[in-house]
Write a protein that holds these residues in place. Sequence first.
Motif, PDB file in Angstrom:
ATOM      1  N   LEU A  34      26.729  -4.028  -2.360  1.00  0.00           N
ATOM      2  CA  LEU A  34      25.437  -4.539  -2.812  1.00  0.00           C
ATOM      3  C   LEU A  34      24.966  -3.737  -4.018  1.00  0.00           C
ATOM      4  O   LEU A  34      25.195  -2.528  -4.090  1.00  0.00           O
ATOM      5  CB  LEU A  34      24.390  -4.415  -1.696  1.00  0.00           C
ATOM      6  N   PRO A  35      24.330  -4.421  -4.994  1.00  0.00           N
ATOM      7  CA  PRO A  35      23.813  -3.677  -6.144  1.00  0.00           C
ATOM      8  C   PRO A  35      22.745  -2.688  -5.701  1.00  0.00           C
ATOM      9  O   PRO A  35      21.984  -2.953  -4.778  1.00  0.00           O
ATOM     10  CB  PRO A  35      23.216  -4.781  -7.027  1.00  0.00           C
ATOM     11  N   ALA A  36      22.703  -1.544  -6.385  1.00  0.00           N
ATOM     12  CA  ALA A  36      21.729  -0.523  -6.021  1.00  0.00           C
ATOM     13  C   ALA A  36      20.318  -1.070  -6.117  1.00  0.00           C
ATOM     14  O   ALA A  36      19.487  -0.851  -5.245  1.00  0.00           O
ATOM     15  CB  ALA A  36      21.898   0.691  -6.926  1.00  0.00           C
ATOM     16  N   SER A  37      20.031  -1.818  -7.190  1.00  0.00           N
ATOM     17  CA  SER A  37      18.691  -2.350  -7.380  1.00  0.00           C
ATOM     18  C   SER A  37      18.767  -3.571  -8.267  1.00  0.00           C
ATOM     19  O   SER A  37      19.480  -3.573  -9.275  1.00  0.00           O
ATOM     20  CB  SER A  37      17.788  -1.294  -8.013  1.00  0.00           C
ATOM     21  N   GLU A  38      18.070  -4.647  -7.893  1.00  0.00           N
ATOM     22  CA  GLU A  38      18.095  -5.865  -8.698  1.00  0.00           C
ATOM     23  C   GLU A  38      16.760  -6.592  -8.605  1.00  0.00           C
ATOM     24  O   GLU A  38      16.028  -6.467  -7.622  1.00  0.00           O
ATOM     25  CB  GLU A  38      19.218  -6.808  -8.258  1.00  0.00           C
ATOM     26  N   PHE A  39      16.466  -7.362  -9.647  1.00  0.00           N
ATOM     27  CA  PHE A  39      15.309  -8.235  -9.687  1.00  0.00           C
ATOM     28  C   PHE A  39      15.824  -9.672  -9.714  1.00  0.00           C
ATOM     29  O   PHE A  39      16.717  -9.990 -10.485  1.00  0.00           O
ATOM     30  CB  PHE A  39      14.464  -7.990 -10.944  1.00  0.00           C
ATOM     31  N   ARG A  40      15.222 -10.532  -8.894  1.00  0.00           N
ATOM     32  CA  ARG A  40      15.614 -11.944  -8.907  1.00  0.00           C
ATOM     33  C   ARG A  40      14.472 -12.799  -8.355  1.00  0.00           C
ATOM     34  O   ARG A  40      13.539 -12.299  -7.717  1.00  0.00           O
ATOM     35  CB  ARG A  40      16.883 -12.176  -8.086  1.00  0.00           C
ATOM     36  N   ASN A  41      14.580 -14.112  -8.633  1.00  0.00           N
ATOM     37  CA  ASN A  41      13.638 -15.046  -8.023  1.00  0.00           C
ATOM     38  C   ASN A  41      13.815 -15.042  -6.517  1.00  0.00           C
ATOM     39  O   ASN A  41      14.927 -14.870  -6.009  1.00  0.00           O
ATOM     40  CB  ASN A  41      13.883 -16.462  -8.540  1.00  0.00           C
ATOM     41  N   LEU A  42      12.726 -15.258  -5.803  1.00  0.00           N
ATOM     42  CA  LEU A  42      12.773 -15.353  -4.345  1.00  0.00           C
ATOM     43  C   LEU A  42      13.186 -16.766  -3.924  1.00  0.00           C
ATOM     44  O   LEU A  42      13.037 -17.726  -4.683  1.00  0.00           O
ATOM     45  CB  LEU A  42      11.408 -15.021  -3.758  1.00  0.00           C
ATOM     46  N   THR A  43      13.687 -16.889  -2.710  1.00  0.00           N
ATOM     47  CA  THR A  43      14.062 -18.174  -2.138  1.00  0.00           C
ATOM     48  C   THR A  43      13.332 -18.349  -0.812  1.00  0.00           C
ATOM     49  O   THR A  43      12.785 -17.381  -0.258  1.00  0.00           O
ATOM     50  CB  THR A  43      15.579 -18.245  -1.879  1.00  0.00           C
ATOM     51  N   PRO A  44      13.314 -19.572  -0.252  1.00  0.00           N
ATOM     52  CA  PRO A  44      12.705 -19.750   1.066  1.00  0.00           C
ATOM     53  C   PRO A  44      13.318 -18.847   2.131  1.00  0.00           C
ATOM     54  O   PRO A  44      12.641 -18.477   3.093  1.00  0.00           O
ATOM     55  CB  PRO A  44      12.975 -21.229   1.367  1.00  0.00           C
ATOM     56  N   GLN A  45      14.586 -18.461   1.948  1.00  0.00           N
ATOM     57  CA  GLN A  45      15.222 -17.563   2.916  1.00  0.00           C
ATOM     58  C   GLN A  45      14.609 -16.162   2.902  1.00  0.00           C
ATOM     59  O   GLN A  45      14.774 -15.393   3.848  1.00  0.00           O
ATOM     60  CB  GLN A  45      16.733 -17.465   2.626  1.00  0.00           C
ATOM     61  N   ASP A  46      13.897 -15.827   1.842  1.00  0.00           N
ATOM     62  CA  ASP A  46      13.230 -14.522   1.752  1.00  0.00           C
ATOM     63  C   ASP A  46      11.833 -14.532   2.353  1.00  0.00           C
ATOM     64  O   ASP A  46      11.173 -13.493   2.410  1.00  0.00           O
ATOM     65  CB  ASP A  46      13.105 -14.087   0.282  1.00  0.00           C
ATOM     66  N   ALA A  47      11.362 -15.690   2.815  1.00  0.00           N
ATOM     67  CA  ALA A  47       9.960 -15.846   3.198  1.00  0.00           C
ATOM     68  C   ALA A  47       9.524 -14.894   4.304  1.00  0.00           C
ATOM     69  O   ALA A  47       8.427 -14.330   4.255  1.00  0.00           O
ATOM     70  CB  ALA A  47       9.682 -17.290   3.610  1.00  0.00           C
TER      71      ALA A  47
END
Length: 209
Positions: A34-47
């Motif tokens: 897994l990347p140490a740190s990342e920024f991304r758009n959220l998805t419904p799975q992250d709710a």
Amino acid sequence: MMPPQVASSPFLKPFFLKTPLNVDSHRRQRRHTLPASEFRNLTPQDAISVFEIEREAFISVSGECPLTLDEVLSFLSQCPELSMGWFEEGQLMAFIIGSGWDKEKLEQEALTKHVPNSPTIHIHVLSVHRHCRQQGKGSILLWRYLQYLRCLPGLRRALLVCEEFLVPFYRKAGFKEKGRSAITVGALTFTEMEHQLGGQAYARRNSGC
């Protein structure tokens, strides 16, 4: 029925930090997957992760959550491109959720409504996991989010409402006060703040968009 998938945005490029922040030895062992740190758009799975962080952060301070779990799911389904999460080794550390709005000032219905193809974004909530507070993560995430919004076609400004004690935080990020908001939640009243996104050609040329 499968949950909607988020299309890959050409304007949101993954951003990775070279070293993880505040991770224990067990998490370091997973760094190769897994990347140490990342920024991304959220998805419904992250709710669920979003709501758990939000609930812990806001119930302890004001007793009110800006968004219910159903509202989180709704916004992450309708406008995931207006959200951003900061993940460390796959775990959500901080997030922002926004939606579209089409009027000069925010109104009560803005709390639950998304207006597509609008020039204004309503930032509903910025929250940081309790183990990551007092580390500047909120400021970093907000700065990166605003840079990202400048790259989205048609967006001209960002609006939010906040309690008085948060005004200096958002002022430091470039927001300006518009006065007392018409929005209330229970006994809470808010200040409305605005950040201009249009006319930032230099920022776009130099932001990696």
